[in-house]
Design a protein around this motif. Structure first.
Motif, PDB file in Angstrom:
ATOM      1  N   LEU A   1       0.842  -1.196   0.000  1.00  0.00           N
ATOM      2  CA  LEU A   1       0.000   0.000   0.000  1.00  0.00           C
ATOM      3  C   LEU A   1       0.872   1.239   0.000  1.00  0.00           C
ATOM      4  N   LEU A   2       0.512   2.185  -0.846  1.00  0.00           N
ATOM      5  CA  LEU A   2       1.156   3.492  -0.899  1.00  0.00           C
ATOM      6  C   LEU A   2       0.127   4.513  -0.431  1.00  0.00           C
ATOM      7  N   HIS A   3       0.501   5.339   0.557  1.00  0.00           N
ATOM      8  CA  HIS A   3      -0.434   6.319   1.112  1.00  0.00           C
ATOM      9  C   HIS A   3       0.127   7.727   0.972  1.00  0.00           C
ATOM     10  N   TRP A   4      -0.707   8.612   0.424  1.00  0.00           N
ATOM     11  CA  TRP A   4      -0.345  10.029   0.305  1.00  0.00           C
ATOM     12  C   TRP A   4      -1.249  10.834   1.228  1.00  0.00           C
ATOM     13  N   SER A   5      -0.627  11.549   2.149  1.00  0.00           N
ATOM     14  CA  SER A   5      -1.356  12.434   3.047  1.00  0.00           C
ATOM     15  C   SER A   5      -1.348  13.822   2.435  1.00  0.00           C
ATOM     16  N   GLY A   6      -2.494  14.209   1.847  1.00  0.00           N
ATOM     17  CA  GLY A   6      -2.544  15.459   1.106  1.00  0.00           C
ATOM     18  C   GLY A   6      -2.221  16.675   1.949  1.00  0.00           C
ATOM     19  N   GLY A   7      -2.798  16.737   3.161  1.00  0.00           N
ATOM     20  CA  GLY A   7      -2.552  17.894   4.005  1.00  0.00           C
ATOM     21  C   GLY A   7      -1.123  17.974   4.495  1.00  0.00           C
ATOM     22  N   GLU A   8      -0.570  16.835   4.923  1.00  0.00           N
ATOM     23  CA  GLU A   8       0.794  16.811   5.443  1.00  0.00           C
ATOM     24  C   GLU A   8       1.833  16.630   4.351  1.00  0.00           C
ATOM     25  N   ARG A   9       1.359  16.305   3.132  1.00  0.00           N
ATOM     26  CA  ARG A   9       2.244  16.119   1.982  1.00  0.00           C
ATOM     27  C   ARG A   9       3.338  15.094   2.311  1.00  0.00           C
ATOM     28  N   ARG A  10       2.881  13.946   2.791  1.00  0.00           N
ATOM     29  CA  ARG A  10       3.816  12.889   3.173  1.00  0.00           C
ATOM     30  C   ARG A  10       3.417  11.598   2.467  1.00  0.00           C
ATOM     31  N   LEU A  11       4.402  10.921   1.910  1.00  0.00           N
ATOM     32  CA  LEU A  11       4.182   9.661   1.203  1.00  0.00           C
ATOM     33  C   LEU A  11       4.756   8.527   2.043  1.00  0.00           C
TER      34      LEU A  11
ATOM     35  N   ALA B   1      -4.712   9.930  -0.530  1.00  0.00           N
ATOM     36  CA  ALA B   1      -4.821   8.917  -1.577  1.00  0.00           C
ATOM     37  C   ALA B   1      -4.217   7.598  -1.118  1.00  0.00           C
ATOM     38  N   VAL B   2      -4.740   6.516  -1.694  1.00  0.00           N
ATOM     39  CA  VAL B   2      -4.230   5.168  -1.485  1.00  0.00           C
ATOM     40  C   VAL B   2      -4.096   4.484  -2.830  1.00  0.00           C
ATOM     41  N   SER B   3      -2.969   3.831  -3.031  1.00  0.00           N
ATOM     42  CA  SER B   3      -2.787   2.888  -4.131  1.00  0.00           C
ATOM     43  C   SER B   3      -2.391   1.574  -3.480  1.00  0.00           C
ATOM     44  N   MET B   4      -3.221   0.549  -3.659  1.00  0.00           N
ATOM     45  CA  MET B   4      -2.997  -0.708  -2.942  1.00  0.00           C
ATOM     46  C   MET B   4      -3.219  -1.892  -3.871  1.00  0.00           C
ATOM     47  N   THR B   5      -2.254  -2.792  -3.891  1.00  0.00           N
ATOM     48  CA  THR B   5      -2.376  -4.039  -4.636  1.00  0.00           C
ATOM     49  C   THR B   5      -2.368  -5.187  -3.639  1.00  0.00           C
ATOM     50  N   SER B   6      -3.356  -6.072  -3.770  1.00  0.00           N
ATOM     51  CA  SER B   6      -3.617  -7.110  -2.771  1.00  0.00           C
ATOM     52  C   SER B   6      -3.737  -8.459  -3.469  1.00  0.00           C
ATOM     53  N   THR B   7      -3.349  -9.535  -2.777  1.00  0.00           N
ATOM     54  CA  THR B   7      -3.296 -10.819  -3.453  1.00  0.00           C
ATOM     55  C   THR B   7      -3.434 -11.993  -2.499  1.00  0.00           C
ATOM     56  N   ILE B   8      -3.887 -13.117  -3.029  1.00  0.00           N
ATOM     57  CA  ILE B   8      -3.742 -14.411  -2.358  1.00  0.00           C
ATOM     58  C   ILE B   8      -2.976 -15.378  -3.273  1.00  0.00           C
ATOM     59  N   GLU B   9      -2.325 -14.850  -4.327  1.00  0.00           N
ATOM     60  CA  GLU B   9      -1.694 -15.635  -5.391  1.00  0.00           C
ATOM     61  C   GLU B   9      -2.788 -16.326  -6.179  1.00  0.00           C
TER      62      GLU B   9
ATOM     63  N   PHE C   1       3.729  12.363  -9.286  1.00  0.00           N
ATOM     64  CA  PHE C   1       3.579  13.730  -8.815  1.00  0.00           C
ATOM     65  C   PHE C   1       4.187  14.696  -9.825  1.00  0.00           C
ATOM     66  N   ARG C   2       3.608  15.881  -9.903  1.00  0.00           N
ATOM     67  CA  ARG C   2       4.167  16.938 -10.734  1.00  0.00           C
ATOM     68  C   ARG C   2       4.194  18.229  -9.918  1.00  0.00           C
ATOM     69  N   ASP C   3       5.358  18.835  -9.833  1.00  0.00           N
ATOM     70  CA  ASP C   3       5.534  20.047  -9.024  1.00  0.00           C
ATOM     71  C   ASP C   3       5.036  19.833  -7.598  1.00  0.00           C
ATOM     72  N   GLY C   4       5.264  18.644  -7.070  1.00  0.00           N
ATOM     73  CA  GLY C   4       4.878  18.336  -5.704  1.00  0.00           C
ATOM     74  C   GLY C   4       3.421  17.993  -5.498  1.00  0.00           C
ATOM     75  N   GLU C   5       2.628  18.010  -6.561  1.00  0.00           N
ATOM     76  CA  GLU C   5       1.195  17.718  -6.462  1.00  0.00           C
ATOM     77  C   GLU C   5       0.897  16.333  -7.031  1.00  0.00           C
ATOM     78  N   LEU C   6       0.060  15.588  -6.315  1.00  0.00           N
ATOM     79  CA  LEU C   6      -0.342  14.266  -6.788  1.00  0.00           C
ATOM     80  C   LEU C   6      -1.098  14.383  -8.103  1.00  0.00           C
ATOM     81  N   GLU C   7      -0.724  13.543  -9.084  1.00  0.00           N
ATOM     82  CA  GLU C   7      -1.408  13.556 -10.377  1.00  0.00           C
ATOM     83  C   GLU C   7      -1.966  12.199 -10.763  1.00  0.00           C
ATOM     84  N   VAL C   8      -1.287  11.092 -10.449  1.00  0.00           N
ATOM     85  CA  VAL C   8      -1.699   9.770 -10.919  1.00  0.00           C
ATOM     86  C   VAL C   8      -1.646   8.768  -9.764  1.00  0.00           C
ATOM     87  N   ILE C   9      -2.678   7.919  -9.680  1.00  0.00           N
ATOM     88  CA  ILE C   9      -2.718   6.762  -8.781  1.00  0.00           C
ATOM     89  C   ILE C   9      -2.938   5.550  -9.676  1.00  0.00           C
ATOM     90  N   ALA C  10      -2.061   4.542  -9.583  1.00  0.00           N
ATOM     91  CA  ALA C  10      -2.115   3.460 -10.569  1.00  0.00           C
ATOM     92  C   ALA C  10      -1.700   2.130  -9.966  1.00  0.00           C
TER      93      ALA C  10
END
Length: 563
Positions: free
Chosen positions: A78-88, A392-400, A452-461
């Motif tokens: 899981l990748l987490h972006w905290s928009g207010g704190e600007r922390r990944l 934002a959250v980008s999360m990939t999950s699996t059981i194989e 990210f572009r110029d410090g702003e989140l643009e894509v979640i994939a």
């Protein structure tokens, strides 16, 4: 814990499957592998929840409606972006090998076992990690009460839902193995023994009870007590037994890590560090940064050549170096070093393919370990979420899978994720980096990403798809960042990319017609089905306002839900 019923009430007002999903939103969005999961996540956002709250609800529903792909018996990145704190932040909830696992786990009479013989039953079951990871991440990034997040999944498990076309096909395709497990046989087959057909109503009261326990007790419900004891019993008593213990389950801990990031033209692209697959995605992009990709026609042979050759080089490095960094040295900094990528990029040509890509030699690392042979990977789901506060959250999950180890306990399947380790622990007389070791996490292809572009989140994939995830995600990033595509066409465009040393082209699409041209340039080419499940979000900022665009891969049954 005091409960707030808002999320549940909102979900009860939603239809079981929305007839049409919006591709554009103004405030918030969920893109997930099933419409019911996307709607459950949106209900949490509408109740004032964060992207992480929504992710927990989505995963709980996916455990029910997409049991062939992911679930609480598996793991995730899981990748987490905290928009207010600007922390990944990167979260590693990858399954781990039991403490008693040894390098010869998948050897029989000194030779690697056949994959199916290894994958079915208890031998390949790793310690599940997704619930522990989500619990820890919720403490850091959640807002709604933990118990509320499971209400949609509990309600659907009790009342039932219509079996989707994809689930019906999966049940039929794996009917023999599913019938061998009593709980799966009772759940997925009619009284006459026929696999459930598309549209049949499927309730899973056992899973509802398990999720209710998780809602009340947290991840301890799965990692300690009676459910944990039943997991251990199922694994160790199978005809193909594993070595999982109660101590393994109780001792599992997710890892909170620094994300890996790499500049790519005007953007910075980020993903979780090893053992995830994001390093290979970043390598592909780092190599393509030396090619004028924006000038190449997206569906042309030159673009396929560039993607294919960059992928072949990245896989050569991945197969030698990438593994759990807690157990073996992994030269991530060297593999992503600009000077190293520049040197590797000199091997790229749009006119003539490399005969046989070999791993490079990142500075100060020394000789490359022996490469691990290719093995099957599968059974995965991806979700992308943006909340109204810019989190934002980008999360990939699996059981194989599919259906993991085909072992069902309390309404959910156990993973067979240990098959992502190298079956042969040595090659050329030297240890393979991704060999089995007790407590180690197997190398993964899962690649949840953000740009990210110029410090702003643009894509979640991100995408499911086994080892092909790496190529699917890299191509989607190129489509959006170089060719300026919106998420839906980026998800739908024909696939062309490398899997290990071969470049694959998606059958039945315009990409397949490129085969003669690529073969003439020396590329080893295979035309085949490429069953991705890209779930994408892109923010387009115009005049101080942001439009949120979503894309769900038409090859699967993913859905976009937003406001």
């Amino acid at each position: 814990m005091r409960r707030r019923p808002f999320a549940l009430l909102l979900f009860l007002l939603l239809p079981l499957a929305a007839p049409a999903q919006p591709l554009t939103a103004q405030r918030q969005m969920v893109v997930a592998g099933h419409p019911l999961a996307a709607e459950a996540g949106l209900a949490m956002l509408r109740a004032g929840g964060t992207a992480l709250d929504a992710a927990v609800a989505v995963q709980a529903v996916l455990s029910l409606v997409e049991p062939q792909s992911s679930g609480i018996g598996g793991g995730a990145f899981l990748l987490h972006w905290s928009g207010g704190e600007r922390r990944l932040t990167a979260w590693d909830g990858r399954e781990a090998a039991p403490a008693a696992a040894r390098p010869d786990l998948f050897l029989q009479n000194g030779a690697p076992m056949a994959f199916e013989a290894a994958a079915l039953g208890g031998r390949a079951v790793g310690v599940p990690g997704v619930l522990r990871m989500l619990e820890e991440a919720h403490r850091a990034h959640g807002r709604l009460p933990w118990a509320d997040l499971f209400a949609p999944a509990i309600r659907l498990a009790e009342e039932g839902f219509p079996v989707s076309p994809r689930l019906a096909r999966a049940i039929a395709a794996h009917a023999e193995a599913l019938r061998a497990d009593p709980a799966a046989r009772a759940l997925f087959f009619t009284a006459e023994g026929a696999p459930l057909a598309e549209g049949a109503r499927l309730a899973n009261p056992a899973l509802a009870a398990t999720l209710r326990a998780v809602a009340e007790q947290g991840a301890d419900a799965l990692h300690r007590g009676p459910i944990a004891a039943e997991i251990v019993r199922a694994v160790r008593s199978h005809a193909n037994p594993g070595v999982l213990t109660a101590d393994d389950l109780a001792g599992y801990a997710p890892q909170r890590r620094e994300a890996l990031c790499l500049p790519y033209r005007a953007h910075v692209v980020c993903g979780p560090p090893p053992p995830s697959g994001a390093a290979a995605v970043l390598q592909i992009l780092g190599l393509l940064g030396h090619v004028e990709m924006p000038a190449l026609p997206p569906g042309g042979a030159d673009a396929a050549m560039a993607l294919g050759e960059a992928g072949r080089l990245a896989f050569a490095d991945r197969n030698a170096y990438l593994a759990d960094p807690g157990f073996v040295p992994v030269p991530v900094a060297g593999l992503l070093d600009p000077a190293y990528l520049t040197g590797r990029a000199q091997l790229l040509s749009l006119d003539r393919a490399l005969a046989q890509p070999r791993p490079g030699n990142p500075r100060r690392f020394g000789p490359a370990p022996p490469a691990q042979p290719a093995q099957p990977e599968g059974g995965t789901s991806h979700l992308s979420i943006l909340d109204a506060e810019g989190g934002a959250v980008s999360m990939t999950s699996t059981i194989e899978g599919p259906f993991g180890a085909r072992l069902m306990v309390r309404g959910f399947f156990l993973n067979n994720q240990l098959t992502d380790f190298a079956f042969a622990p040595e090659s050329e007389g030297r240890p393979v980096a991704n060999r089995v070791e007790g407590g180690k996490r197997p190398r993964s292809s899962m690649s949840p990403m953000m740009a990210f572009r110029d410090g702003e989140l643009e894509v979640i994939a991100g995408s499911p798809g086994g080892a092909r995830i790496i190529g699917y995600v890299a191509r989607a990033m190129v489509a959006m960042l170089d060719w300026n595509m919106d998420p839906q066409p980026a998800a739908a465009q024909p696939h062309m990319g490398a899997l290990h040393g071969v470049v694959e082209l998606e059958e039945g699409t315009a990409a397949a017609a490129l085969a003669p041209s690529l073969i003439a340039r020396g590329l080893p080419v295979e035309v085949r089905e490429m069953n991705s499940g890209l779930n994408l979000i892109r923010l387009r900022r115009e005049g101080g306002l942001a439009r949120i665009l979503g894309g769900a891969d038409p090859r699967r049954e993913g859905a976009v839900a937003g406001d």
